[in-house]
Design an enzyme around this catalytic site. Structure first.
Site, PDB file in Angstrom:
ATOM      1  CG  LEU A 125       6.175  -1.808  16.866  1.00 50.53           C
ATOM      2  CD1 LEU A 125       6.162  -1.148  18.241  1.00 50.53           C
ATOM      3  CD2 LEU A 125       4.755  -1.943  16.329  1.00 50.53           C
TER       4      LEU A 125
ATOM      5  CG  MET B  95       5.920  -2.520   5.737  1.00 47.12           C
ATOM      6  SD  MET B  95       4.606  -2.056   4.581  1.00 47.12           S
ATOM      7  CE  MET B  95       3.751  -3.623   4.415  1.00 47.12           C
ATOM      8  N   GLY B  96       5.264  -2.086  10.166  1.00 47.78           N
ATOM      9  CA  GLY B  96       4.584  -2.394  11.412  1.00 47.78           C
ATOM     10  C   GLY B  96       4.156  -1.166  12.189  1.00 47.78           C
TER      11      GLY B  96
ATOM     12  CG  ASN C  50       7.618  -9.521   2.294  1.00 46.23           C
ATOM     13  OD1 ASN C  50       6.412  -9.524   2.073  1.00 46.23           O
ATOM     14  ND2 ASN C  50       8.368  -8.452   2.147  1.00 46.23           N
TER      15      ASN C  50
ATOM     16  CE  LYS D  84       3.465  -7.857  -0.656  1.00 44.20           C
ATOM     17  NZ  LYS D  84       4.905  -7.887  -0.609  1.00 44.20           N
TER      18      LYS D  84
ATOM     19  CG  HIS E 232       1.690  -8.002  -5.357  1.00 42.67           C
ATOM     20  ND1 HIS E 232       2.791  -7.367  -4.829  1.00 42.67           N
ATOM     21  CD2 HIS E 232       0.767  -7.035  -5.570  1.00 42.67           C
ATOM     22  CE1 HIS E 232       2.552  -6.067  -4.742  1.00 42.67           C
ATOM     23  NE2 HIS E 232       1.336  -5.838  -5.181  1.00 42.67           N
TER      24      HIS E 232
ATOM     25  CD  GLU F  93       6.739  -4.447  -6.181  1.00 41.33           C
ATOM     26  OE1 GLU F  93       7.873  -4.513  -5.688  1.00 41.33           O
ATOM     27  OE2 GLU F  93       5.699  -4.456  -5.492  1.00 41.33           O
TER      28      GLU F  93
END
Length: 292
Positions: free
Chosen positions: A8, A11-12, A86, A164, A167, A171
């Site tokens: 948490l 992100m979480g 990730n 990802k 991606h 980036e």
């Protein structure tokens, strides 16, 4: 829909909130008891009704492996685990095989959106069997941005994290291009308002993007980035992208150069890396190093 969410952090925690706003029941676990809804993983699993869905949002590598291993002893056939961290795509294949032997499904989800995802939604790139992905669509629909875009079932297990990874490689190259242009503009005597040049590009130009908007935000906070040290970390996915390119004989000169530029930033106080560091902080809340 009911979901267990492990991890948490930046992100979480926001993902839990976005899912709850959409009406889903989320039971979260974190090592920080102030954030957690469950005492431990066993308690989390006990609080979920079968068939269970557990979403993992912890750092890649051994932390994810440790959580997957423990879930494998706690979950039952018919349950599904989602790895939204990730992780490297090759780890996904291993985790799917380990859990599949116990009748537990596995889905890998590349998640992009950073600290802005709570309000804007998250781009989701997902890999796994269609039956598992379809079962999770209510969760994906709640997390993604409104409208037709932001979610893709990219292919079989590993496809989500591979997508990802690519991606993130793109980036890297985009940030590097903005950073190089910024340094050149700062260097010449004839341009005395670099920040406003960047701002002027936000409308009507072919290089407008969210990253450009964030660059302007960073320059509004610190016009010449004087407060930052020219040092930029790499998350590992840029390295994996270059390694995959080598394995498949695909030339990636821009992405490779942008990765090496980050390595160079650790040797000297690079002006370009001030911009890259500022952008990473703006979109992802990543730590920056202050001068001194």
């Amino acid at each position: 829909m009911q979901l267990g969410l492990i991890g948490l952090g930046r992100m979480g925690g926001n993902m839990r909130e976005r899912l709850r706003r959409a009406g889903h029941t989320v039971i979260g676990y974190d090592r920080d008891p102030d954030l957690s809804d469950a005492a431990n993983l066993a308690d989390l699993v006990d609080k979920l009704a079968a068939p269970r869905t557990v979403w993992v949002m912890v750092p890649a590598g051994s932390p994810t492996q440790s959580v997957i291993d423990e879930l494998g002893t706690l979950l039952s056939p018919g349950d599904v685990v989602v790895d939204g961290g990730n992780s490297r795509w090759t780890d996904d294949e291993k985790h799917a095989a380990e859990l599949g032997a116990k009748g537990i499904g596995f889905v890998d989800a590349g998640v992009s959106g950073g600290v802005w995802g709570l309000e804007n939604g998250y781009a989701l790139m997902v890999g796994g069997d269609k039956e598992h992905v379809d079962r999770l669509r209510p969760v994906f629909d709640a997390l993604k941005p409104e409208g037709p875009y932001g979610f893709v079932h990219a292919g079989k297990v590993g496809a989500g994290h591979f997508s990802k990874m690519v991606h993130n490689g793109i980036e890297y190259a985009m940030m590097q291009a903005y950073a190089e242009g910024w340094e050149l503009l700062e260097k010449v005597d004839s341009v005395d308002n670099v920040r406003e040049v960047f701002r002027s590009w936000q409308e009507g130009t072919v290089i407008r993007s969210w990253l450009l908007d964030l660059a302007v935000d960073a320059l509004d906070d610190d016009e010449h980035l004087d407060k930052l040290r020219g040092y930029a970390q790499d998350s590992g996915e840029g390295r994996w992208t270059v390694e995959a390119a080598i394995d498949h004989a695909v030339p990636l000169p821009a992405i490779t150069a942008s990765l090496f530029a980050r390595f160079a930033s650790r040797q000297d106080d690079s002006p370009q890396m001030k911009m890259v560091a500022a952008l990473r902080n703006q979109f992802g809340g990543h730590a920056v190093e202050a001068k001194g």
